[in-house]
Design a protein around this motif. Sequence first.
Motif, PDB file in Angstrom:
ATOM      1  N   LEU A 194      28.531  22.142  17.690  1.00 30.91           N
ATOM      2  CA  LEU A 194      27.683  23.711  17.604  1.00 30.91           C
ATOM      3  C   LEU A 194      26.795  23.184  15.757  1.00 30.91           C
ATOM      4  O   LEU A 194      26.175  23.638  15.720  1.00 30.91           O
ATOM      5  CB  LEU A 194      28.631  24.704  17.226  1.00 30.91           C
ATOM      6  CG  LEU A 194      28.981  25.136  18.490  1.00 30.91           C
ATOM      7  CD1 LEU A 194      30.403  25.987  18.061  1.00 30.91           C
ATOM      8  CD2 LEU A 194      28.551  26.322  18.902  1.00 30.91           C
ATOM      9  N   LYS A 195      27.833  23.079  15.137  1.00 33.82           N
ATOM     10  CA  LYS A 195      27.556  21.993  12.923  1.00 33.82           C
ATOM     11  C   LYS A 195      25.757  21.533  13.589  1.00 33.82           C
ATOM     12  O   LYS A 195      24.700  21.770  12.871  1.00 33.82           O
ATOM     13  CB  LYS A 195      28.724  21.797  12.754  1.00 33.82           C
ATOM     14  CG  LYS A 195      28.280  21.595  11.001  1.00 33.82           C
ATOM     15  CD  LYS A 195      29.746  20.380  10.893  1.00 33.82           C
ATOM     16  CE  LYS A 195      29.032  20.320   9.381  1.00 33.82           C
ATOM     17  NZ  LYS A 195      28.420  19.457   9.203  1.00 33.82           N
ATOM     18  N   SER A 196      26.012  20.861  14.382  1.00 38.54           N
ATOM     19  CA  SER A 196      24.736  20.547  14.648  1.00 38.54           C
ATOM     20  C   SER A 196      23.416  20.500  15.177  1.00 38.54           C
ATOM     21  O   SER A 196      22.636  21.376  14.553  1.00 38.54           O
ATOM     22  CB  SER A 196      24.566  18.788  15.392  1.00 38.54           C
ATOM     23  OG  SER A 196      23.607  18.875  16.623  1.00 38.54           O
ATOM     24  N   LEU A 197      23.649  22.181  15.975  1.00 36.52           N
ATOM     25  CA  LEU A 197      22.559  23.073  16.752  1.00 36.52           C
ATOM     26  C   LEU A 197      22.540  24.247  15.530  1.00 36.52           C
ATOM     27  O   LEU A 197      21.423  24.107  14.852  1.00 36.52           O
ATOM     28  CB  LEU A 197      23.730  23.508  17.387  1.00 36.52           C
ATOM     29  CG  LEU A 197      22.718  25.038  18.422  1.00 36.52           C
ATOM     30  CD1 LEU A 197      22.067  24.343  19.544  1.00 36.52           C
ATOM     31  CD2 LEU A 197      23.263  25.985  19.297  1.00 36.52           C
ATOM     32  N   ARG A 198      23.197  24.613  14.848  1.00 33.20           N
ATOM     33  CA  ARG A 198      23.319  25.250  14.141  1.00 33.20           C
ATOM     34  C   ARG A 198      22.248  24.516  12.459  1.00 33.20           C
ATOM     35  O   ARG A 198      21.333  25.457  11.881  1.00 33.20           O
ATOM     36  CB  ARG A 198      24.703  25.638  12.932  1.00 33.20           C
ATOM     37  CG  ARG A 198      24.989  26.842  14.043  1.00 33.20           C
ATOM     38  CD  ARG A 198      26.227  27.640  12.755  1.00 33.20           C
ATOM     39  NE  ARG A 198      26.649  28.935  14.774  1.00 33.20           N
ATOM     40  CZ  ARG A 198      28.163  28.096  14.715  1.00 33.20           C
ATOM     41  NH1 ARG A 198      29.056  27.287  14.349  1.00 33.20           N
ATOM     42  NH2 ARG A 198      28.979  29.272  15.977  1.00 33.20           N
ATOM     43  N   GLU A 199      21.930  23.787  12.011  1.00 27.23           N
ATOM     44  CA  GLU A 199      21.783  23.190  10.889  1.00 27.23           C
ATOM     45  C   GLU A 199      20.288  22.927  11.898  1.00 27.23           C
ATOM     46  O   GLU A 199      18.869  22.810  11.154  1.00 27.23           O
ATOM     47  CB  GLU A 199      21.804  21.473  10.413  1.00 27.23           C
ATOM     48  CG  GLU A 199      23.027  21.889   9.870  1.00 27.23           C
ATOM     49  CD  GLU A 199      23.989  20.516  10.163  1.00 27.23           C
ATOM     50  OE1 GLU A 199      23.695  19.480  10.279  1.00 27.23           O
ATOM     51  OE2 GLU A 199      24.777  20.654   8.980  1.00 27.23           O
ATOM     52  N   LYS A 200      19.802  22.261  13.155  1.00 27.85           N
ATOM     53  CA  LYS A 200      18.146  21.825  13.678  1.00 27.85           C
ATOM     54  C   LYS A 200      17.907  23.007  13.768  1.00 27.85           C
ATOM     55  O   LYS A 200      16.277  23.243  14.058  1.00 27.85           O
ATOM     56  CB  LYS A 200      18.633  21.364  14.944  1.00 27.85           C
ATOM     57  CG  LYS A 200      19.357  19.607  14.704  1.00 27.85           C
ATOM     58  CD  LYS A 200      18.848  19.082  15.379  1.00 27.85           C
ATOM     59  CE  LYS A 200      20.013  19.516  16.942  1.00 27.85           C
ATOM     60  NZ  LYS A 200      19.850  17.853  18.017  1.00 27.85           N
TER      61      LYS A 200
ATOM     62  N   VAL B   9      24.723  37.066  28.480  1.00 31.99           N
ATOM     63  CA  VAL B   9      24.605  36.183  28.375  1.00 31.99           C
ATOM     64  C   VAL B   9      24.192  35.228  28.728  1.00 31.99           C
ATOM     65  O   VAL B   9      23.289  34.266  28.543  1.00 31.99           O
ATOM     66  CB  VAL B   9      25.270  35.958  26.738  1.00 31.99           C
ATOM     67  CG1 VAL B   9      24.933  34.890  25.285  1.00 31.99           C
ATOM     68  CG2 VAL B   9      25.506  37.262  25.821  1.00 31.99           C
ATOM     69  N   LEU B  10      25.471  34.286  29.473  1.00 29.48           N
ATOM     70  CA  LEU B  10      25.197  33.943  30.400  1.00 29.48           C
ATOM     71  C   LEU B  10      24.267  33.614  31.654  1.00 29.48           C
ATOM     72  O   LEU B  10      23.902  33.287  31.422  1.00 29.48           O
ATOM     73  CB  LEU B  10      26.983  33.714  31.041  1.00 29.48           C
ATOM     74  CG  LEU B  10      27.558  32.437  29.983  1.00 29.48           C
ATOM     75  CD1 LEU B  10      27.268  31.228  29.912  1.00 29.48           C
ATOM     76  CD2 LEU B  10      27.948  33.274  29.146  1.00 29.48           C
TER      77      LEU B  10
ATOM     78  N   SER C 157      25.834  27.815  23.728  1.00 35.16           N
ATOM     79  CA  SER C 157      24.433  28.416  23.717  1.00 35.16           C
ATOM     80  C   SER C 157      23.798  27.758  24.755  1.00 35.16           C
ATOM     81  O   SER C 157      24.587  26.866  26.001  1.00 35.16           O
ATOM     82  CB  SER C 157      23.941  26.824  22.566  1.00 35.16           C
ATOM     83  OG  SER C 157      23.670  25.849  22.229  1.00 35.16           O
ATOM     84  N   LEU C 158      22.242  27.899  24.886  1.00 34.20           N
ATOM     85  CA  LEU C 158      21.283  27.390  25.756  1.00 34.20           C
ATOM     86  C   LEU C 158      22.011  25.657  26.020  1.00 34.20           C
ATOM     87  O   LEU C 158      21.430  24.775  26.776  1.00 34.20           O
ATOM     88  CB  LEU C 158      20.047  27.699  25.456  1.00 34.20           C
ATOM     89  CG  LEU C 158      18.691  27.410  26.511  1.00 34.20           C
ATOM     90  CD1 LEU C 158      18.815  27.331  27.548  1.00 34.20           C
ATOM     91  CD2 LEU C 158      17.920  27.519  25.957  1.00 34.20           C
TER      92      LEU C 158
ATOM     93  N   LEU D 117      26.799  32.077  22.092  1.00 37.96           N
ATOM     94  CA  LEU D 117      27.319  33.158  22.409  1.00 37.96           C
ATOM     95  C   LEU D 117      28.587  33.932  21.980  1.00 37.96           C
ATOM     96  O   LEU D 117      27.716  35.582  21.674  1.00 37.96           O
ATOM     97  CB  LEU D 117      27.821  32.258  23.907  1.00 37.96           C
ATOM     98  CG  LEU D 117      28.938  33.314  24.392  1.00 37.96           C
ATOM     99  CD1 LEU D 117      28.870  33.982  25.233  1.00 37.96           C
ATOM    100  CD2 LEU D 117      29.970  32.587  25.063  1.00 37.96           C
ATOM    101  N   GLY D 118      29.616  33.782  20.913  1.00 41.03           N
ATOM    102  CA  GLY D 118      29.940  33.968  19.397  1.00 41.03           C
ATOM    103  C   GLY D 118      29.140  34.437  18.863  1.00 41.03           C
ATOM    104  O   GLY D 118      28.811  35.252  18.784  1.00 41.03           O
ATOM    105  N   GLU D 119      27.703  34.304  18.498  1.00 47.68           N
ATOM    106  CA  GLU D 119      26.551  35.073  17.344  1.00 47.68           C
ATOM    107  C   GLU D 119      26.030  36.306  18.350  1.00 47.68           C
ATOM    108  O   GLU D 119      26.852  37.306  17.864  1.00 47.68           O
ATOM    109  CB  GLU D 119      25.760  34.436  16.974  1.00 47.68           C
ATOM    110  CG  GLU D 119      26.078  33.221  16.160  1.00 47.68           C
ATOM    111  CD  GLU D 119      25.076  31.763  16.230  1.00 47.68           C
ATOM    112  OE1 GLU D 119      25.682  30.984  14.533  1.00 47.68           O
ATOM    113  OE2 GLU D 119      23.996  32.383  17.007  1.00 47.68           O
TER     114      GLU D 119
END
Lengths: 551, 137
Positions: free
Chosen positions: A488-494, A165-166, A137-138, A531-533
């Motif tokens: 990634l897990k923490s990014l998706r929560e925040k 995307v990049l 991600s960014l 990126l995956g999303e």
Amino acid sequence: MATHPALQDWQDKVLKKMLDKAPEMRPEFTTLSGLPAERVALPTVIDDAYVAKVGFPGQYPYTRGVQPTMYRGRLWTMRQYAGFSTAEESNKRYRYLLDQGTTGLSVAFDLPTQIGYDSDDAIARGEVGKVGVAIDSLADMEVLFNNIPLDKVSTSMTINAPAAVLLAMYVAVGEKQGVPSQKLEGTIQNDILKEYIARGTYIFPPRPSMRLITDIFAWCSQNTPSFNTISISGYHIREAGSTAVQEVAFTLADACAYVDAAIAAGLDVDVFAPRLAFFFNGSSDLLEEVAKFRAARRMWAKIMKERFKAKKPQSQMLRFHTQTAGYTLTAQQIDNNIVRVAMQSLAAVLGGTQSLHTNSKDEALALPTEDSVRTALRTQQIIAYESGIINSVDPLAGSYYVEGLTDTIEREALALMSRIDELGGVIPAIEAGFIQRQIEDAAYTYQSAIETNDRIIVGVNKFQAKESITPPVFRVDASVGANQAAKLKSLREKRDNVKVDAALAALATAAKGTANLMPPILDAVRLYATLGEICNVLRKEFGTYSDLKSR
Amino acid sequence: MTTRPFRVLIGKPGLDGHDRGAKFVSRALRDAGFEVVYTGIRRTPEEIAAAAVQEDVDAVGLSLLSGAHNELFPAVIAALEKAGGGDIPVFGGGVIPAEDIPGLKRAGIRSVFTPGTPVKDIIASVTALCQAQAAKV
């Protein structure tokens, strides 16, 4: 010296303009022994045939180079491809390379990133951070360029299927640093056709992939005028086993397909063509390689002028990056590879490259160590500062052998391009497996010659030595995958997931229609969509490609 | 001795697209009389195992140049066991540091061929693996 009006014309219009704009690095250039080094050595008699075929540097047909003073004005960009593990680790390596005198960055992404998967996707198992840096991600991209001002470096990114995307992430990092997109300099590889042919990091089928590419061309012409929007690559075609002629033919055929697609999308050739860049292999047959670069330049100038009616000189110039040939590196007696790389670099510089990556001696074993990367960079620096070959532009011009080979490569590559045209163009030729089979056959011929000792590879099938010392091997920390997954897990929560979902839905809508996809991708990236999303949205709309379909 | 030709599956697990070596070995084995099934690039360990069992091969060869061999070669062995092909011998090649080879062998990879290995050595080694396998059945 016999004069030809074309010489006077070049001196007045091209050379003088350049010298006024950008003086050469020193007032005079001499050989090691103090003899004067001619800027551009010319034949004693300049006739029409010479002017038409070879000509003068910085002028159509650009056989002798794209700039009139070449390296006397400015050295090539020494750009070492690097990246591994996490954004933090790669950021450290970039800052080390900048400290060592490298003059441009070149980002290597790991395979999951190159194929549009997040690091926590099951398919990424074992691959996270291995051949390049993992960017999900960014947030990762911000770390990758931490303390590297994007208005001061030019950055090349080896990214193809998810290039949009990049690129969007790079633009967004620029925004955070306060650098407007207009000021960003660099290159995205963005060459999907050679992925189907040789390199393998495709995601979508050819047609939607071509749309993504022309969307990037259109968006960049407005927003990032100093960014090369594509690097049309023969490098990987050669690595897969092609001959020099095939490398030129398939690369220029790919280039024609991109130009056709952009024109069909309504773009003006002289708007996007100056931002097309090329990327070739520097292999071991020194003089054949020099001829290859010269032939490719002349062919492209003619194609742009005659076939695509490009008017701007910049549209007709084939500017290229070179990387030395990975396939020639041996796992045996690895110090020998330093010599191979030096020879291949000479070919690139004698051939007029704009930038160069030199491979490290240990790359047949693993990713290079810091020490071996330094030696690779030093190889370029020795050529630049000690060899004297920068003193005179295109110094091999006029060699009967080199000019003859240049003509032969041009003639044979044009014949091969005609066969592709007969098949309906590059995409049908890929779908029919024609191009892949050509490369496969050439690779088989090359390797068979080694197996029968008809071709000698020093240290492999002749002059072998017993080696008692195992060289140190660079290792990527095995915990990278788990670390990226945790991030990634923490990014998706925040992050604001409601906004992310809305941005992804807007992207899906745009993908169904014909709107330019860059703006919705940029919106999603700014909200930390991964990126995956983003790629999964596009997979759903566009479908995916498999190499089994072309068998 | 068997009279039928040996069947070998050449697989590319992982995500790297470097298939020059895999294609060359496939073709060299074919020239040497083997029947070869090549999976194409970017196959999962499960896909490779399923194909090996379905094609009833005598041996499986894996090619990987991305550095993911320590994870993915053993994953193919595990997938083969799960798919009922646990007895099929597996060999591999690619950019593999010498110090990784003992670990791969412990994980059940029978032979590892690194860059520069003469193809006649590969053919001899794969022939021996297939003969031993055929003798078991």
